[in-house]
Scaffold this motif. Structure first.
Motif, short mmCIF file in Angstrom:
data_model
loop_
_atom_site.label_atom_id
_atom_site.label_comp_id
_atom_site.label_asym_id
_atom_site.label_seq_id
_atom_site.Cartn_x
_atom_site.Cartn_y
_atom_site.Cartn_z
N GLN A 217 8.79 -18.98 22.98
CA GLN A 217 7.53 -19.71 22.88
C GLN A 217 7.54 -20.91 23.82
OE1 GLN A 217 5.77 -20.02 18.79
NE2 GLN A 217 7.82 -19.45 18.13
N VAL A 218 6.40 -21.10 24.49
CA VAL A 218 6.25 -22.17 25.47
C VAL A 218 5.21 -23.17 24.99
CG1 VAL A 218 5.70 -22.73 27.88
CG2 VAL A 218 6.83 -20.56 27.32
N ALA A 219 5.51 -24.46 25.13
CA ALA A 219 4.59 -25.53 24.73
C ALA A 219 4.10 -26.28 25.97
CB ALA A 219 5.26 -26.48 23.75
N MET A 220 2.94 -26.90 25.84
CA MET A 220 2.36 -27.66 26.94
C MET A 220 1.51 -28.79 26.39
SD MET A 220 -0.63 -26.74 29.63
CE MET A 220 -1.76 -27.66 28.59
N THR A 221 1.57 -29.96 27.03
CA THR A 221 0.64 -31.05 26.72
C THR A 221 0.06 -31.55 28.03
OG1 THR A 221 2.37 -32.75 26.85
CG2 THR A 221 1.96 -31.78 24.68
N ALA A 222 -1.19 -32.04 27.97
CA ALA A 222 -1.84 -32.56 29.17
C ALA A 222 -3.00 -33.46 28.79
CB ALA A 222 -2.32 -31.41 30.05
N HIS A 223 -3.27 -34.45 29.64
CA HIS A 223 -4.46 -35.28 29.52
C HIS A 223 -5.48 -34.74 30.53
CE1 HIS A 223 -1.98 -38.96 27.96
NE2 HIS A 223 -1.92 -37.91 27.17
N LEU A 224 -6.65 -34.35 30.06
CA LEU A 224 -7.72 -33.88 30.93
C LEU A 224 -8.71 -35.03 31.13
CD1 LEU A 224 -8.39 -30.36 29.33
CD2 LEU A 224 -6.73 -30.99 31.10
N VAL A 225 -8.84 -35.49 32.36
CA VAL A 225 -9.74 -36.61 32.65
C VAL A 225 -11.14 -36.06 32.92
CG1 VAL A 225 -10.14 -38.61 34.13
CG2 VAL A 225 -7.80 -37.88 33.63
N MET A 226 -12.09 -36.42 32.03
CA MET A 226 -13.48 -35.96 32.13
C MET A 226 -14.39 -37.19 32.12
SD MET A 226 -13.42 -32.62 29.60
CE MET A 226 -14.89 -31.90 30.33
N PRO A 227 -14.70 -37.75 33.30
CA PRO A 227 -15.49 -38.98 33.37
C PRO A 227 -16.89 -38.85 32.77
CG PRO A 227 -14.42 -38.50 35.47
CD PRO A 227 -14.27 -37.29 34.62
N GLN A 228 -17.46 -37.65 32.78
CA GLN A 228 -18.83 -37.47 32.30
C GLN A 228 -18.93 -37.31 30.80
OE1 GLN A 228 -21.13 -37.96 34.58
NE2 GLN A 228 -19.42 -38.18 36.03
N GLY A 229 -17.81 -37.24 30.09
CA GLY A 229 -17.88 -37.12 28.64
C GLY A 229 -16.86 -36.13 28.11
N HIS A 230 -16.72 -36.12 26.79
CA HIS A 230 -15.72 -35.29 26.14
C HIS A 230 -16.17 -33.83 26.03
CE1 HIS A 230 -12.75 -38.31 24.77
NE2 HIS A 230 -13.77 -39.13 24.93
N ALA A 231 -15.18 -32.94 26.02
CA ALA A 231 -15.45 -31.52 25.83
C ALA A 231 -15.64 -31.22 24.35
CB ALA A 231 -14.29 -30.70 26.37
N ASP A 232 -16.34 -30.12 24.06
CA ASP A 232 -16.52 -29.72 22.66
C ASP A 232 -15.41 -28.76 22.26
OD1 ASP A 232 -17.18 -27.31 23.85
OD2 ASP A 232 -19.33 -27.53 23.50
N ASP A 233 -15.42 -28.36 20.97
CA ASP A 233 -14.37 -27.48 20.46
C ASP A 233 -14.37 -26.12 21.15
OD1 ASP A 233 -13.61 -29.47 18.78
OD2 ASP A 233 -14.41 -28.57 16.95
N GLY A 234 -15.57 -25.62 21.51
CA GLY A 234 -15.65 -24.32 22.18
C GLY A 234 -14.94 -24.33 23.51
N PHE A 235 -15.09 -25.42 24.26
CA PHE A 235 -14.43 -25.57 25.55
C PHE A 235 -12.91 -25.56 25.36
CE2 PHE A 235 -12.41 -28.36 28.67
CZ PHE A 235 -12.83 -27.80 29.88
N LEU A 236 -12.42 -26.35 24.40
CA LEU A 236 -10.97 -26.44 24.16
C LEU A 236 -10.40 -25.11 23.69
CD1 LEU A 236 -10.82 -29.96 22.48
CD2 LEU A 236 -9.95 -29.34 24.74
N LYS A 237 -11.17 -24.41 22.85
CA LYS A 237 -10.72 -23.11 22.34
C LYS A 237 -10.57 -22.12 23.49
CE LYS A 237 -11.85 -19.58 18.86
NZ LYS A 237 -11.98 -18.41 19.75
N GLU A 238 -11.54 -22.11 24.40
CA GLU A 238 -11.50 -21.19 25.54
C GLU A 238 -10.32 -21.51 26.46
OE1 GLU A 238 -12.30 -18.32 28.42
OE2 GLU A 238 -12.95 -18.49 26.32
#
Length: 320
Positions: free
Chosen positions: A249-270
């Protein structure tokens, strides 16, 4: 802060394979030790000791697999998943030591051949033939998991190596009986040890790499970065970390910089599903921010940090 997690890639259960493999090898060790004592064969007694190390290797691998299934708690929030990496590393060390002992013994016999080898040839060949069957059968129990799990690969390599050693003993025994070449047994042993050492070195290297939070060989960190930075709305990927939780099993963490606003749950799920599908990352945690507010913990820089439509500062991808 938003996060996406995927835990659906559970490791296969090899409990039955481990139990059968350990049982078969214990029986074989008893048989080999008995006949070695009966005909006073140092070769068979030494090989019985070597096969006992196989049992130890299987016990190590099984212990690592079982440790990975222990439930997480407040003090071990990931559980004991790294136990399988430790087991793979220990198995590689054990196999390297066993092959070193084989090389030492073979070199000694090459310098001082045993004149009684010819008289013991038939018995040695029969016992070694049983060893081929036992070790091959045990290796086959772990064949389906050797590509996806480094710990299972260690168990597979250990048993396949011994099947090869036993096959070499049979061939050398037959030629010794036929031609009287008492030097052939140690020469074949040295050749087999060289082949096994080459294969084992890769297991040793990979397990040591994962112990120090290295990115698994199956994952291209630059490709992961490029996928994330190309997503709509993402201007930078900040503080990207990829490491192995265990041998499968592989794990990953990251900060996604989105200046125009936060993503919704659907975006994160995809995105989480795509990371699993494209890169076999089974545990992804994504934090969405308008601007990075933490210092990156390394100095390795991605060659490119912006999507085709956007320009921005260089981000950081860390090989952990």
């Amino acid at each position: 802060m938003s996060a996406g997690h995927d835990h659906s890639h559970a490791p296969a259960n090899f409990n039955k394979a481990f139990a059968i493999g350990i049982g078969l090898n214990l029986v074989f060790v008893a048989i080999e030790a008995f006949y070695g004592w009966k005909i006073n064969s140092l070769a068979l007694l030494a090989d019985a000791g070597h096969n006992l190390s196989d049992v130890a290797g299987l016990v190590l691998a099984w212990g690592g697999a079982l440790a990975g299934k222990l439930r997480p708690n407040a003090r071990h929030t990931y559980g004991w998943k790294r136990g399988s990496i430790l087991a793979a590393f220990a198995n590689a060390l054990l196999l390297l030591v066993a092959m070193g002992a084989l090389v030492w013994e073979a070199a000694g016999r090459l310098m001082s051949p045993d004149p009684l080898v010819g008289n013991q040839g038939v018995t040695i060949m029969v016992v070694a033939g049983v060893g081929i069957v036992v070790n091959t059968a045990t290796a086959l129990l772990f064949m389906r998991g050797r590509e996806s799990d480094l710990n299972i690969r260690g168990a597979f390599l250990h048993m396949a190596a011994d099947a090869l050693v036993s096959a070499g003993v049979v061939v050398a025994g037959a030629l010794t009986l036929w031609m009287g070449w008492t030097w052939l047994d140690p020469v074949v042993s040295l050749l087999i040890a060289a082949v096994i050492l080459i294969g084992t070195w890769n297991l040793f290297r990979q397990s040591l790499h994962l112990l120090f939070d290295g990115v698994p060989d199956s994952v291209d960190p630059q490709a992961v970065h490029d996928y994330l930075v190309a997503l709509p709305g993402i201007s930078r990927v900040h503080d990207l970390h990829i490491w192995a939780m265990d041998t499968s099993q592989v794990a990953m963490t990251a900060h996604l910089v989105m200046p125009q606003g936060h993503a919704d749950d659907g975006f994160l799920k995809e995105v989480t599903e795509q990371l699993h599908h494209r890169f076999e990352i089974t545990h992804a945690t994504l934090q969405v921010v308008s601007a990075p507010f933490t210092e990156p913990c390394g100095d390795w820089h991605a060659a490119s940090d912006t999507s085709p439509a956007q320009q921005g500062p260089v981000s950081h991808v860390h090989h952990h």
